[in-house]
Enzyme design. Structure first.
Site, PDB file in Angstrom:
ATOM      1  CB  CYS A   1      -0.983  -0.031   1.164  1.00  0.00           C
ATOM      2  SG  CYS A   1      -2.068  -1.457   1.041  1.00  0.00           S
TER       3      CYS A   1
ATOM      4  CG  HIS B   1      -1.040   4.477   5.256  1.00  0.00           C
ATOM      5  ND1 HIS B   1      -1.018   4.406   3.879  1.00  0.00           N
ATOM      6  CD2 HIS B   1      -1.282   3.207   5.684  1.00  0.00           C
ATOM      7  CE1 HIS B   1      -1.247   3.160   3.501  1.00  0.00           C
ATOM      8  NE2 HIS B   1      -1.406   2.415   4.569  1.00  0.00           N
TER       9      HIS B   1
ATOM     10  CD  GLU C   1      -0.384   7.452   9.309  1.00  0.00           C
ATOM     11  OE1 GLU C   1      -1.418   6.750   9.388  1.00  0.00           O
ATOM     12  OE2 GLU C   1      -0.074   8.100   8.294  1.00  0.00           O
TER      13      GLU C   1
ATOM     14  CE  LYS D   1      -4.813   4.665   2.639  1.00  0.00           C
ATOM     15  NZ  LYS D   1      -3.861   5.786   2.752  1.00  0.00           N
TER      16      LYS D   1
ATOM     17  CG  HIS E   1      -6.391   1.379   1.919  1.00  0.00           C
ATOM     18  ND1 HIS E   1      -5.532   1.804   0.936  1.00  0.00           N
ATOM     19  CD2 HIS E   1      -5.620   0.739   2.839  1.00  0.00           C
ATOM     20  CE1 HIS E   1      -4.293   1.445   1.231  1.00  0.00           C
ATOM     21  NE2 HIS E   1      -4.316   0.792   2.390  1.00  0.00           N
TER      22      HIS E   1
ATOM     23  CG  PHE F   1      -0.129  -6.221   3.911  1.00  0.00           C
ATOM     24  CD1 PHE F   1      -0.826  -5.812   5.026  1.00  0.00           C
ATOM     25  CD2 PHE F   1      -0.397  -7.481   3.378  1.00  0.00           C
ATOM     26  CE1 PHE F   1      -1.765  -6.645   5.603  1.00  0.00           C
ATOM     27  CE2 PHE F   1      -1.342  -8.310   3.951  1.00  0.00           C
ATOM     28  CZ  PHE F   1      -2.011  -7.882   5.068  1.00  0.00           C
TER      29      PHE F   1
END
Lengths: 402, 397
Positions: free
Chosen positions: A159, A292, A303, A324, A329, A388
């Site tokens: 991602c 993110h 994060e 997102k 996402h 990931f």
């Protein structure tokens, strides 16, 4: 003299819009496009939600619109970015490259094979499968369609792929390997992503709520984002409108777990620090962070911890948001679409919001720009992506003034 | 830009040998390992017999990883050991670039087939994270502590050289103290079947490279890895470089008719980046693999590149090892270095009647003079890549 890299064109294909202006207004309005899925279903997972793109017929690929959707999304965004930049006319196309990032990319090719294989077995394997199953087909298809002869790279860092593609585009331009690079990412909704995240209990039971106290997972979207990254003097010589500067990037890898992010956000922190250090940007110069922000409990926690480690007390007032929550996402496309959002934030002097944020996590204590976009001065911003497997990318974006 | 990047450790796993010196000797002896494919005897392939991953590396979770990932892990382990590099001691200084177009594919097919046939609950959930294209790279990075970065590049036959080029750039610009560049390939049944049905694969006894009788390629298993370090970093720890990455370039042929020119452009750009004249090239390690149109493109590009120089010997190791796709470019580069070190280049096994005249194809083991090799590669979709490697560092460094 170091070659500088600027953005001269953007293209997006998202649930929030198929044109940059519409996309940007939808972000600022804080609409949410995560809705019941219509083009994709799985019998084991009733009531799936997602942010689907209403792709017009002229953008669909003729052979198999379902199976080839990722390629169609990528090409549609690429065409829009190229048109926006107006770069092709009179250009030396051998000096223009393509960098594309995907998470799953051509997984629907395998899904199609699995379905046909239920009755046909290995007889379902056709002569074209090998060529279709390779994700490099996506970047190659863009270059072939647009007649580009520069370096063509397809990267898969899960991602963070879209943001990584921006970083590789930056490298190709600064190194002199290309004068311009069409950089971005694309992904569509796939069976594997939904089923896999469901089994990992990482799929939201409703609509994703990044940074909310009750966040429970990801909502997926599909789409593509592409940017024309161009060497500054090349852009000036042709009279291009310069939208923003890509100042540089930082990289890191968690080396923690194949799926789970580092709990303290160690990798994200290191990527931010490298991005700041290599671009000579003091932390105080950052006006906005495009997070993110997936909406999983662990991602958002890590994060936030990384941002607090880098920015200290200022993290509590540093505008930070996750789009997102608006377009889902989009996996490999996410970092690239968010890069377009950073570019537009610098152009329009406003930042997009985080929506669905009913009750911000009290442990975070940050400014997530809830609900609606905000007009504000934006000279420098960060785009954060985490993939990931632990691959993190942070890009630095600057406003271009005359 | 890439000058000053040393190759301090190498690891190879091939059907002929699992160390570079032995591989070089076997290639110089003209050995080839193409046999009828186990599942499709009408076409040839090259498999590594009795490959046992635990012989090379002890990595947690290995039993879940597919064969390509295991080959990559083992090649990486060999390269780290060869470099005498303690990955843990590098802290955040080790990066990874993996060339992988298909490394995840058989796991993805297995997992997705399960979803289609037996449903979510009956499908092994542990396979899901390994079915993602970035997973082989993530597992290798996790196994060896590559904290600086983990990148996966997919470009079919050009992947290996692209990975070498990006790794060199990231090391050269200080993003990591050292970088593992890995390429691995083991064909799954679906890939072999598809290529066979597309007429891309030759029978084992008809497999020829650069030859007028070429009828297609043969897929070959391989794992290849190299450790890149900044020269000063390598020198500071007393490491002896095996070679240097001097230049890299990649291009694209948007139209198949432009492929010869695109490969020529990649080669000239890589040589220019390396600061090497064409007559300074001692050896070409070509990517030709027996597919007639791609062999011809490469032959014509090389003939044009060296038309005004003394004949430059051209080797093509796929004639012996088959086409290891994502592993091929790195293998070509490493074998070229070994040939330069040995002073003798390997012949192109089975070559009798060149399809295109011009290049100085090697049909016997041939003495070499000089220490620079040009490595070339193409993908079926139009990507072209070239790298320049040498035994010694660029003189201006």
């Amino acid at each position: 003299v170091k070659r500088r890299v600027v953005v001269t064109g953007c293209g997006v294909v998202t649930a929030a819009g198929l044109a940059v202006d519409r996309f940007w207004q939808a972000l600022l309005d804080g609409d949410c496009f995560i809705r019941p899925l219509t083009g994709f279903a799985h019998p084991d997972l009733p009531g799936l939600l997602g942010a689907e793109v209403d792709l017009p017929p002229e953008d669909r690929l003729p052979e198999n619109a379902h199976r080839d959707r990722c390629g169609a999304l990528a090409l549609a965004a690429a065409r829009r970015a190229i048109a926006h930049a107006g770069i092709l006319e009179g250009a030396d196309r051998d000096r223009i490259g393509v960098t594309l990032g995907v998470t799953m990319g051509e997984e629907r090719q395998v899904g199609d094979l699995s379905e046909r294989g239920k009755t046909q077995g290995l007889a379902a394997v056709d002569a074209g499968f090998a060529a279709r199953a390779g994700n490099h087909r996506l970047s190659s298809s863009i270059a072939a369609t647009l007649g580009l002869g520069g370096p063509v790279l397809l990267n898969a860092t899960a991602c963070s792929s879209g943001n990584a593609a921006v970083a590789w585009g930056y490298e190709l331009v600064t190194s002199g390997a290309a004068d311009a690079v069409l950089a971005g990412g694309a992904d569509t909704l796939t069976r594997l992503i939904y089923c896999g995240f469901h089994r990992m209990s990482a799929l939201s039971k409703g609509i994703c709520r990044p940074f909310d106290a009750h966040r429970d997972g990801v909502s997926f979207g599909e789409g593509a984002g592409m940017l024309v990254l161009e060497e500054l003097e090349h852009a000036r010589r042709r009279g291009a409108i310069i939208l923003a500067e890509v100042a540089g990037y930082g990289l890191s890898n968690d080396v923690h777990h194949i799926t789970a992010p580092h709990p303290e956000g160690d990798g994200v922190r290191r990527a931010i620090l490298q991005a700041l250090a290599t671009t000579g940007t003091p932390p105080d110069a950052i006006d906005y962070v495009s997070a993110h922000g997936t909406g999983t409990p662990y991602n958002d926690l890590g994060e936030v911890r990384a941002l607090k480690a880098v920015f200290g007390a200022r993290a509590s007032t540093l505008p930070t948001s996750s789009i997102k929550s608006i377009i889902g996402h989009t996996n490999g496309a996410a970092g690239a679409i968010e890069a377009v959002a950073c570019t537009l934030a610098l152009v329009h002097q406003a930042v997009p919001p985080t929506v669905n944020l009913a009750e911000p996590d009290p442990a975070f204590g940050m400014d997530f720009v809830p609900g609606k976009g905000r007009a504000m001065r934006v000279d420098t911003c960060l785009n954060l992506s985490a993939g990931f497997g632990g691959s993190n990318v942070c890009t630095v974006w600057r406003r271009m003034t005359s | 830009v890439t000058a000053g990047v040393a190759m301090t450790g190498v690891g190879v796993l091939t059907p002929l040998a699992d160390d570079l010196a032995a591989l070089g000797a076997a290639l110089r002896a003209g050995r080839r390992t193409i046999t009828p494919a186990a599942e499709l005897p009408d076409v040839g392939e090259a498999r590594i017999a009795d490959f046992e991953a635990t012989k090379y590396a002890n990595v947690r979770g290995m039993r879940l990883y597919n064969r390509t990932t295991r080959l990559g892990i083992c090649a990486a382990r060999l390269a780290l050991d060869d470099a005498g590099l303690d990955a843990a001691a590098l802290g955040e200084g080790l990066g990874l670039v993996l060339a992988s177009t298909y490394a995840h594919l058989d796991t993805l097919i297995e997992y997705d087939r399960g979803l289609a046939t037996v449903g979510i609950q009956q499908t092994n959930p542990a396979l899901m994270p390994l079915a993602i294209p970035s997973a082989p790279g993530a597992t290798i990075a996790l196994a060896f502590g590559a904290k600086a970065f983990s990148i996966t590049l997919a470009n079919d036959g050009a992947s290996g050289l692209d990975a070498l080029g990006l790794g060199a750039r990231l090391v050269g610009s200080g993003r990591a103290a050292a970088c593992l560049v890995v390429g691995a390939f083991s064909p799954c049944a679906e890939l072999t079947l598809s290529l066979a049905r597309a007429g891309q694969l030759a029978p084992a006894d008809a497999f020829r490279v650069f030859d007028a009788r070429h009828r297609g390629t043969a897929l070959g298993e391989a794992g290849a890895a190299v450790i890149l370090e900044r020269s000063d970093h390598a020198a500071a720890r007393g490491a002896v470089p095996k070679g240097f990455v001097r230049g890299h370039a990649s291009t694209f042929a948007a139209d198949p008719g432009h492929a010869e020119r695109a490969l020529h452009r990649a080669a000239t750009t890589a040589l220019a980046a390396a600061g090497v004249d064409r007559d300074g090239v001692a050896l070409v390690s070509a990517g030709a693999g027996g597919v007639p149109e791609r062999d011809r493109i490469e032959a014509r590009a090389l003939a044009a590149l060296f038309k005004e120089t003394a004949p430059v010997p051209v080797a093509a190791i796929k004639a012996s090892l088959g086409d290891s796709v994502d592993g091929a470019g790195l293998l070509q580069a490493l074998v070229a270095l070994e040939a330069l070190r040995a002073g003798t280049a390997p012949p192109i096994a089975g070559l009798e009647q060149p399809a295109v005249s011009g290049p100085a194809y090697l049909t016997t083991p041939t003495p070499l003079t000089g220490d620079v090799a040009l490595v070339t590669a193409t993908s079926p979709l139009g990507a072209c890549a070239a790298a320049v490697v040498s035994l010694t560092e660029a003189p201006n460094r």
